[in-house]
Motif scaffolding. Structure first.
Motif, PDB file in Angstrom:
ATOM      1  N   GLU A   1      31.116  54.575  43.787  1.00  0.00           N
ATOM      2  CA  GLU A   1      30.777  53.354  44.567  1.00  0.00           C
ATOM      3  C   GLU A   1      29.905  52.499  43.347  1.00  0.00           C
ATOM      4  N   GLY A   2      30.051  51.277  43.843  1.00  0.00           N
ATOM      5  CA  GLY A   2      29.421  50.289  43.076  1.00  0.00           C
ATOM      6  C   GLY A   2      30.209  49.641  41.754  1.00  0.00           C
ATOM      7  N   LYS A   3      31.225  50.515  41.366  1.00  0.00           N
ATOM      8  CA  LYS A   3      31.909  50.109  40.106  1.00  0.00           C
ATOM      9  C   LYS A   3      32.714  49.050  40.794  1.00  0.00           C
ATOM     10  N   SER A   4      33.184  48.086  39.808  1.00  0.00           N
ATOM     11  CA  SER A   4      34.200  47.158  39.885  1.00  0.00           C
ATOM     12  C   SER A   4      34.995  46.765  38.577  1.00  0.00           C
ATOM     13  N   GLY A   5      35.936  46.132  38.765  1.00  0.00           N
ATOM     14  CA  GLY A   5      36.989  46.183  37.536  1.00  0.00           C
ATOM     15  C   GLY A   5      38.331  45.274  37.934  1.00  0.00           C
ATOM     16  N   VAL A   6      39.162  45.436  37.223  1.00  0.00           N
ATOM     17  CA  VAL A   6      40.653  44.697  37.426  1.00  0.00           C
ATOM     18  C   VAL A   6      41.492  45.606  37.300  1.00  0.00           C
ATOM     19  N   LEU A   7      42.716  45.417  38.036  1.00  0.00           N
ATOM     20  CA  LEU A   7      43.905  46.181  37.658  1.00  0.00           C
ATOM     21  C   LEU A   7      44.982  45.067  37.247  1.00  0.00           C
ATOM     22  N   VAL A   8      45.302  45.006  35.898  1.00  0.00           N
ATOM     23  CA  VAL A   8      46.402  44.257  35.656  1.00  0.00           C
ATOM     24  C   VAL A   8      47.810  44.819  35.826  1.00  0.00           C
ATOM     25  N   ILE A   9      48.872  44.062  36.516  1.00  0.00           N
ATOM     26  CA  ILE A   9      49.999  44.650  36.690  1.00  0.00           C
ATOM     27  C   ILE A   9      51.017  43.915  36.063  1.00  0.00           C
ATOM     28  N   THR A  10      51.830  44.171  35.178  1.00  0.00           N
ATOM     29  CA  THR A  10      52.814  43.384  34.594  1.00  0.00           C
ATOM     30  C   THR A  10      54.292  44.135  34.919  1.00  0.00           C
TER      31      THR A  10
ATOM     32  N   THR B   1      59.654  39.131  39.822  1.00  0.00           N
ATOM     33  CA  THR B   1      60.508  38.992  38.908  1.00  0.00           C
ATOM     34  C   THR B   1      60.038  39.505  37.342  1.00  0.00           C
ATOM     35  N   SER B   2      60.791  39.910  36.523  1.00  0.00           N
ATOM     36  CA  SER B   2      60.372  40.575  35.606  1.00  0.00           C
ATOM     37  C   SER B   2      59.796  39.647  34.638  1.00  0.00           C
ATOM     38  N   GLY B   3      58.768  40.139  33.992  1.00  0.00           N
ATOM     39  CA  GLY B   3      57.879  39.269  32.998  1.00  0.00           C
ATOM     40  C   GLY B   3      56.500  38.761  33.831  1.00  0.00           C
ATOM     41  N   ASN B   4      56.641  38.851  35.112  1.00  0.00           N
ATOM     42  CA  ASN B   4      55.321  38.260  35.865  1.00  0.00           C
ATOM     43  C   ASN B   4      54.160  39.242  35.786  1.00  0.00           C
ATOM     44  N   THR B   5      52.954  38.825  35.586  1.00  0.00           N
ATOM     45  CA  THR B   5      51.823  39.345  35.523  1.00  0.00           C
ATOM     46  C   THR B   5      50.861  39.176  37.010  1.00  0.00           C
ATOM     47  N   ALA B   6      49.974  40.139  37.613  1.00  0.00           N
ATOM     48  CA  ALA B   6      49.263  40.032  38.534  1.00  0.00           C
ATOM     49  C   ALA B   6      47.890  40.744  38.393  1.00  0.00           C
ATOM     50  N   MET B   7      47.055  40.394  38.877  1.00  0.00           N
ATOM     51  CA  MET B   7      45.665  41.047  38.737  1.00  0.00           C
ATOM     52  C   MET B   7      45.016  41.076  40.172  1.00  0.00           C
ATOM     53  N   LEU B   8      44.473  42.582  40.216  1.00  0.00           N
ATOM     54  CA  LEU B   8      43.963  42.819  41.566  1.00  0.00           C
ATOM     55  C   LEU B   8      42.241  42.957  41.156  1.00  0.00           C
ATOM     56  N   SER B   9      41.207  42.353  41.321  1.00  0.00           N
ATOM     57  CA  SER B   9      40.063  42.575  41.078  1.00  0.00           C
ATOM     58  C   SER B   9      39.494  43.355  42.355  1.00  0.00           C
ATOM     59  N   TYR B  10      38.405  44.357  42.033  1.00  0.00           N
ATOM     60  CA  TYR B  10      38.123  45.354  43.112  1.00  0.00           C
ATOM     61  C   TYR B  10      36.717  45.543  42.832  1.00  0.00           C
ATOM     62  N   TYR B  11      36.033  45.828  43.974  1.00  0.00           N
ATOM     63  CA  TYR B  11      34.774  46.455  43.991  1.00  0.00           C
ATOM     64  C   TYR B  11      34.650  47.853  45.107  1.00  0.00           C
ATOM     65  N   ILE B  12      34.227  48.958  44.542  1.00  0.00           N
ATOM     66  CA  ILE B  12      34.370  49.997  45.676  1.00  0.00           C
ATOM     67  C   ILE B  12      32.916  50.158  46.271  1.00  0.00           C
ATOM     68  N   VAL B  13      33.264  49.982  47.298  1.00  0.00           N
ATOM     69  CA  VAL B  13      31.948  49.926  48.594  1.00  0.00           C
ATOM     70  C   VAL B  13      31.707  51.505  48.928  1.00  0.00           C
ATOM     71  N   ASN B  14      32.743  52.376  49.273  1.00  0.00           N
ATOM     72  CA  ASN B  14      32.583  53.684  49.328  1.00  0.00           C
ATOM     73  C   ASN B  14      33.998  54.282  49.438  1.00  0.00           C
ATOM     74  N   SER B  15      34.239  55.631  49.980  1.00  0.00           N
ATOM     75  CA  SER B  15      35.406  56.293  49.758  1.00  0.00           C
ATOM     76  C   SER B  15      36.481  55.841  50.603  1.00  0.00           C
ATOM     77  N   THR B  16      36.364  55.076  51.466  1.00  0.00           N
ATOM     78  CA  THR B  16      37.219  54.446  52.275  1.00  0.00           C
ATOM     79  C   THR B  16      37.526  52.993  52.150  1.00  0.00           C
ATOM     80  N   THR B  17      36.575  52.207  51.552  1.00  0.00           N
ATOM     81  CA  THR B  17      36.630  50.804  51.369  1.00  0.00           C
ATOM     82  C   THR B  17      36.416  50.258  50.127  1.00  0.00           C
ATOM     83  N   ILE B  18      37.681  49.662  49.526  1.00  0.00           N
ATOM     84  CA  ILE B  18      37.570  49.025  48.277  1.00  0.00           C
ATOM     85  C   ILE B  18      37.841  47.502  48.397  1.00  0.00           C
ATOM     86  N   LEU B  19      36.974  46.768  48.187  1.00  0.00           N
ATOM     87  CA  LEU B  19      37.269  45.131  48.669  1.00  0.00           C
ATOM     88  C   LEU B  19      38.091  44.428  47.090  1.00  0.00           C
ATOM     89  N   THR B  20      39.154  44.065  47.653  1.00  0.00           N
ATOM     90  CA  THR B  20      40.238  43.862  46.672  1.00  0.00           C
ATOM     91  C   THR B  20      40.657  42.205  47.036  1.00  0.00           C
TER      92      THR B  20
END
Length: 120
Positions: free
Chosen positions: A58-67, A94-113
Motif C-alpha cells: 500500500e502506498g506504492k505507485s509505478g507504471v506498467l508498460v505494455i508493448t 495492433t502489433s508494435g503499439n505500446t501502452a502505459m498504465l500508471s497505478y497507485y496501491i490504496v489497499n488490497s482491493t483498490t489500485i487507482l489506475t
C-alpha cells in the motif's frame, strides 16, 4: 526538489533500483508488486493480467508498460484496478503499439489506475 523516497515513504531504494524488470512475453502474466514498482510486458495474442503481493505494498505507485509484440486481444483487467469514472480503457491491439498504465496501491482491493495508449 524533494527526494521521491520522502514523498512516497513506502517506496524503498530497492524498489527504485528494481524499476526495470525487463521484458516478459506473456499470454497470462502476473505482476508481483514485491519485485519492482515498474514493469515492462511484451504481449501477443489473447492475454490477461493478474496481480500478486498487493497487501503490504500500500502506498506504492509505478507504471506498467505494455508493448504488443504481435496483434493482441483486449485484456481482462484485474478487479482491483479502478479507473476514473469507472471507464474501460480503449486498447489499441495492433502489433508494435505500446501502452502505459500508471497505478497507485490504496489497499488490497483498490489500485487507482489510468491508461495512456497509442504510443507507436
Amino acid at each position: 526538489m524533494p527526494n521521491i523516497l520522502d514523498i512516497f515513504p513506502k517506496v524503498t531504494q530497492e524498489d527504485v533500483d528494481a524499476t526495470s524488470m525487463g521484458v516478459e512475453s506473456i499470454s497470462t502474466g502476473s505482476i508481483d508488486f514485491d519485485t519492482a514498482v515498474n514493469h515492462h510486458l511484451s504481449v501477443t495474442g489473447a492475454w490477461s493480467l493478474s496481480l500478486s503481493n498487493i497487501s503490504g505494498n500500500e502506498g506504492k505507485s509505478g507504471v506498467l508498460v505494455i508493448t504488443n509484440s504481435g496483434t493482441t486481444s483486449t485484456p481482462t483487467m484485474p478487479s482491483e484496478f479502478k479507473t476514473p469514472n469507472g471507464d474501460t480503457a480503449v486498447w489499441n491491439n495492433t502489433s508494435g503499439n505500446t501502452a502505459m498504465l500508471s497505478y497507485y496501491i490504496v489497499n488490497s482491493t483498490t489500485i487507482l489506475t489510468n491508461y495512456i495508449g497509442n504510443f507507436t
